[in-house]
Design a protein around this motif. Structure first.
Motif, PDB file in Angstrom:
ATOM      1  N   ASP A 207       0.818  -1.218   0.000  1.00 55.92           N
ATOM      2  CA  ASP A 207       0.000   0.000   0.000  1.00 55.92           C
ATOM      3  C   ASP A 207       0.847   1.261   0.000  1.00 55.92           C
ATOM      4  N   TYR A 208       2.088   1.139   0.421  1.00 56.48           N
ATOM      5  CA  TYR A 208       2.957   2.305   0.532  1.00 56.48           C
ATOM      6  C   TYR A 208       3.878   2.489  -0.670  1.00 56.48           C
ATOM      7  N   PHE A 209       3.691   1.716  -1.715  1.00 60.70           N
ATOM      8  CA  PHE A 209       4.574   1.853  -2.883  1.00 60.70           C
ATOM      9  C   PHE A 209       4.528   3.286  -3.417  1.00 60.70           C
ATOM     10  N   TRP A 210       5.712   3.853  -3.615  1.00 62.95           N
ATOM     11  CA  TRP A 210       5.838   5.214  -4.133  1.00 62.95           C
ATOM     12  C   TRP A 210       6.763   5.180  -5.347  1.00 62.95           C
ATOM     13  N   ASP A 211       6.257   5.604  -6.483  1.00 67.42           N
ATOM     14  CA  ASP A 211       7.019   5.548  -7.725  1.00 67.42           C
ATOM     15  C   ASP A 211       7.764   6.859  -7.941  1.00 67.42           C
ATOM     16  N   ILE A 212       8.993   6.899  -7.494  1.00 67.38           N
ATOM     17  CA  ILE A 212       9.810   8.110  -7.602  1.00 67.38           C
ATOM     18  C   ILE A 212      10.112   8.436  -9.058  1.00 67.38           C
ATOM     19  N   THR A 213      10.049   7.446  -9.942  1.00 64.78           N
ATOM     20  CA  THR A 213      10.389   7.683 -11.353  1.00 64.78           C
ATOM     21  C   THR A 213       9.384   8.612 -12.032  1.00 64.78           C
TER      22      THR A 213
ATOM     23  N   ASP B 167       8.440  11.413 -10.705  1.00 65.26           N
ATOM     24  CA  ASP B 167       8.731  12.762 -10.218  1.00 65.26           C
ATOM     25  C   ASP B 167      10.100  13.191 -10.760  1.00 65.26           C
ATOM     26  N   LYS B 168      10.095  13.969 -11.824  1.00 67.26           N
ATOM     27  CA  LYS B 168      11.346  14.336 -12.493  1.00 67.26           C
ATOM     28  C   LYS B 168      12.313  15.058 -11.571  1.00 67.26           C
ATOM     29  N   ARG B 169      11.799  15.952 -10.760  1.00 68.69           N
ATOM     30  CA  ARG B 169      12.685  16.690  -9.864  1.00 68.69           C
ATOM     31  C   ARG B 169      13.378  15.761  -8.876  1.00 68.69           C
ATOM     32  N   MET B 170      12.634  14.820  -8.303  1.00 64.21           N
ATOM     33  CA  MET B 170      13.232  13.862  -7.373  1.00 64.21           C
ATOM     34  C   MET B 170      14.262  12.983  -8.076  1.00 64.21           C
ATOM     35  N   MET B 171      13.966  12.613  -9.286  1.00 61.38           N
ATOM     36  CA  MET B 171      14.906  11.799 -10.051  1.00 61.38           C
ATOM     37  C   MET B 171      16.193  12.564 -10.322  1.00 61.38           C
ATOM     38  N   ASP B 172      16.057  13.825 -10.723  1.00 57.80           N
ATOM     39  CA  ASP B 172      17.231  14.635 -11.058  1.00 57.80           C
ATOM     40  C   ASP B 172      18.045  15.021  -9.819  1.00 57.80           C
ATOM     41  N   LEU B 173      17.351  15.293  -8.722  1.00 56.99           N
ATOM     42  CA  LEU B 173      18.042  15.729  -7.515  1.00 56.99           C
ATOM     43  C   LEU B 173      18.670  14.574  -6.752  1.00 56.99           C
ATOM     44  N   TYR B 174      17.936  13.469  -6.638  1.00 55.19           N
ATOM     45  CA  TYR B 174      18.394  12.373  -5.784  1.00 55.19           C
ATOM     46  C   TYR B 174      18.870  11.137  -6.538  1.00 55.19           C
ATOM     47  N   VAL B 175      17.995  10.544  -7.346  1.00 56.99           N
ATOM     48  CA  VAL B 175      18.341   9.273  -7.981  1.00 56.99           C
ATOM     49  C   VAL B 175      19.565   9.405  -8.877  1.00 56.99           C
ATOM     50  N   ALA B 176      19.632  10.476  -9.646  1.00 59.37           N
ATOM     51  CA  ALA B 176      20.765  10.672 -10.562  1.00 59.37           C
ATOM     52  C   ALA B 176      22.091  10.839  -9.822  1.00 59.37           C
ATOM     53  N   ASN B 177      22.020  11.129  -8.534  1.00 64.82           N
ATOM     54  CA  ASN B 177      23.249  11.416  -7.780  1.00 64.82           C
ATOM     55  C   ASN B 177      23.521  10.445  -6.642  1.00 64.82           C
TER      56      ASN B 177
ATOM     57  N   ARG C  87      16.586   7.978  -1.826  1.00 68.27           N
ATOM     58  CA  ARG C  87      15.435   8.801  -1.460  1.00 68.27           C
ATOM     59  C   ARG C  87      14.143   8.000  -1.337  1.00 68.27           C
ATOM     60  N   ASP C  88      14.037   6.871  -2.054  1.00 71.65           N
ATOM     61  CA  ASP C  88      12.818   6.060  -1.981  1.00 71.65           C
ATOM     62  C   ASP C  88      13.088   4.759  -1.230  1.00 71.65           C
ATOM     63  N   ASN C  89      13.736   4.887  -0.084  1.00 75.49           N
ATOM     64  CA  ASN C  89      14.044   3.738   0.750  1.00 75.49           C
ATOM     65  C   ASN C  89      12.788   3.004   1.201  1.00 75.49           C
TER      66      ASN C  89
ATOM     67  N   GLN D  18      -5.888  13.166   0.242  1.00 74.53           N
ATOM     68  CA  GLN D  18      -4.794  13.168   1.204  1.00 74.53           C
ATOM     69  C   GLN D  18      -3.439  13.164   0.498  1.00 74.53           C
ATOM     70  N   ALA D  19      -3.357  12.516  -0.651  1.00 77.38           N
ATOM     71  CA  ALA D  19      -2.109  12.499  -1.408  1.00 77.38           C
ATOM     72  C   ALA D  19      -1.753  13.894  -1.915  1.00 77.38           C
ATOM     73  N   GLU D  20      -2.784  14.618  -2.379  1.00 79.69           N
ATOM     74  CA  GLU D  20      -2.552  15.968  -2.893  1.00 79.69           C
ATOM     75  C   GLU D  20      -2.257  16.964  -1.780  1.00 79.69           C
ATOM     76  N   MET D  21      -2.795  16.701  -0.594  1.00 80.53           N
ATOM     77  CA  MET D  21      -2.673  17.654   0.504  1.00 80.53           C
ATOM     78  C   MET D  21      -1.226  17.924   0.871  1.00 80.53           C
ATOM     79  N   HIS D  22      -0.431  16.858   0.981  1.00 82.49           N
ATOM     80  CA  HIS D  22       0.975  17.041   1.348  1.00 82.49           C
ATOM     81  C   HIS D  22       1.720  17.794   0.262  1.00 82.49           C
ATOM     82  N   ALA D  23       1.462  17.440  -0.988  1.00 82.43           N
ATOM     83  CA  ALA D  23       2.128  18.124  -2.097  1.00 82.43           C
ATOM     84  C   ALA D  23       1.773  19.605  -2.112  1.00 82.43           C
ATOM     85  N   LYS D  24       0.513  19.924  -1.873  1.00 80.38           N
ATOM     86  CA  LYS D  24       0.068  21.315  -1.881  1.00 80.38           C
ATOM     87  C   LYS D  24       0.709  22.096  -0.740  1.00 80.38           C
TER      88      LYS D  24
END
Length: 464
Positions: free
Chosen positions: A264-270, A272-282, A290-292, A357-363
């Protein structure tokens, strides 16, 4: 004027060691821009203390250096923030070359003290993200460094600046319910926001000293400010019941996990381009994932927390933090000798809301996405009378509108008097973090912890 940039805090008169200082003491020269360096180029550093400053205040400030142990994140940060300043993996080298007017610290919490102390000792003013630090030894070292240096430390508490929090302060300051006697404060992190902490470095005590310090320092700062007194004693409970080893399965990270389809907690970081560029690429530079997995066994912080806090003015606070709630929000009640104030935000049963609830944190975390003002209510119930409803214009983006107001006060209207005294200095930073530090100590020792035993700050019954 030769020293105009250095006037950032030059007019500050230190009233006493470790005292909070007024924002009205900040002022900038008009002939030259304030020179800023940033250490720590993660999500908060690059956005709130990076890109937003460039977008909104580039006429009065400029970045002259960025620092991080990860050279890949540095290069991304430079482009994302929108600056052409040099980058450094060596903090000392950056200070020596750039000679800034202000250092902004947004590193992992456990390392804040290192950069704060070095900055102060090198003769520079420092602004740090909350929490100030993660244990009492580091807190005392920061206090000592600030006192010895004669420079100044700002702590970026943004929740104080939201219109809703400010209205509560106003009601209490006006003795609307008489003398405050007790407070109930309960904060709920949903399964999107709450889970995010356990994916990151926050999930390990060595980096964050738990959410007692990283997250709850926000709440404790509000309590200290609202109550206008210092904490005196803390007794706490806490455990890890939901995340970590409690999970039914685990993997290396979400991207490669074999349990994507049934977690239920699966989060697809791929996605989110910013997360990919900031964290995964480095990741290759420092190994930070970042997606531990939320259920990795080295998670050792608490996900269920409650504390009783006794204040120097005899106010008693009952506080709790839940990190796996089905909704995101909080409830607050002040009991007084002449009545009761009740406040809450984002409780779905109280107000019909269209946002998920998913949108709330992002907002909430979008620094520049302030929505058209909504109206929230505060209930004031006097003894022997019917209750009154106080309506407050509120905003959803940027910590309830607090982010924008904090920045504006520091960088646009520094000389305007603030009747609510929302500026936060080293003393505020210590007295908020120290409650969380004491709470962890209380859990581990099963005893109440005296705040006065942790640093040389002696709790005061009245902060004004």
């Amino acid at each position: 004027m030769k020293n105009s940039r250095r006037n950032f805090l030059a007019s500050l008169s230190m009233l006493a060691a470790y005292s909070a200082f007024p924002v009205s003491s900040f002022h900038f020269g008009i002939s030259k821009k304030l020179k800023i360096v940033l250490v720590g180029t993660g999500i908060r550093g690059t956005s709130f203390w990076g890109k937003r400053l460039v977008d909104e205040y580039s006429d009065i400030l400029e970045f002259v250096g960025l620092c991080d142990i990860n050279p890949g994140r540095l290069e991304f940060a430079k482009k994302f923030i929108g600056t052409n300043c040099p980058t450094f993996v060596d903090f000392d080298a950056m200070l020596k070359k750039t000679k800034p007017d202000l250092i902004i610290v947004t590193t992992v919490d456990a390392n804040h003290h290192e950069f704060i102390i070095k900055g102060l000792e090198s003769g520079f003013d420092v602004l740090t993200e909350k929490p100030l630090t993660t244990d009492e030894t580091k807190a005392q070292a920061i206090l000592n460094a600030e006192k010895k240096s004669g420079k100044n430390l700002i702590v970026g508490f943004n929740y104080r600046w939201s219109p809703y929090s400010t209205k509560i302060k106003e009601l209490l300051a006006n003795n609307t319910i008489g003398k405050i006697t007790s407070v109930d404060f309960h904060w709920y992190l949903n399964t999107y926001h709450g889970a995010s902490y356990f994916r990151r470095w926050h999930g390990e005590k060595e980096h964050s000293n738990s959410l007692w310090v990283h997250k709850a320092t926000h709440h404790f700062d509000l309590l200290n400010w609202w109550i206008n007194s210092d904490p005196e004693e803390v007794y706490a409970y806490g455990s890890l019941d939901h995340y970590g080893a409690n999970g039914p399965f685990r993997g290396t990270n979400c991207r490669t996990c074999d349990h994507k389809t049934n977690c239920d907690y699966f989060w697809d970081i791929t996605k989110d381009k910013r997360m990919m560029d900031l964290y995964v690429a480095n990741e290759k530079h420092d190994g930070y994932i970042r997606d531990n997995c939320l259920f990795r066994e080295n998670i050792d912080i608490y996900d269920k927390m409650s504390a009783q806090i006794q204040y120097a003015n005899n106010v008693t606070v009952n506080y709790s933090l839940t990190t796996y709630s089905p909704f995101e929000g909080w409830r607050l009640a002040f009991n007084g000798t002449e009545g009761r104030i009740e406040a809450s935000l984002d409780i779905p049963y109280n107000n019909k809301t269209e946002i998920s609830q998913a949108e709330m944190h992002a907002k909430e975390m979008e620094q520049n996405a302030l929505e058209e003002a909504n109206t929230e209510s505060i209930i004031v119930h006097k003894l022997w009378k019917n209750f009154d409803t106080v309506l407050v214009p509120t905003e959803k983006g940027g910590h309830g509108g607090g982010d924008k107001r904090l920045h504006d006060k520091i960088f646009k209207t520094p000389n305007e008097k603030d009747p609510y005294e929302r500026a936060a200095g080293s003393r505020d930073g210590v007295m908020s973090a120290i409650i969380g530090i004491a709470a962890r100590k209380s859990i581990e020792s099963n005893t109440p912890i005296k705040i006065a035993s942790l640093t040389d700050i002696k709790p005061s019954a009245n902060r004004t």
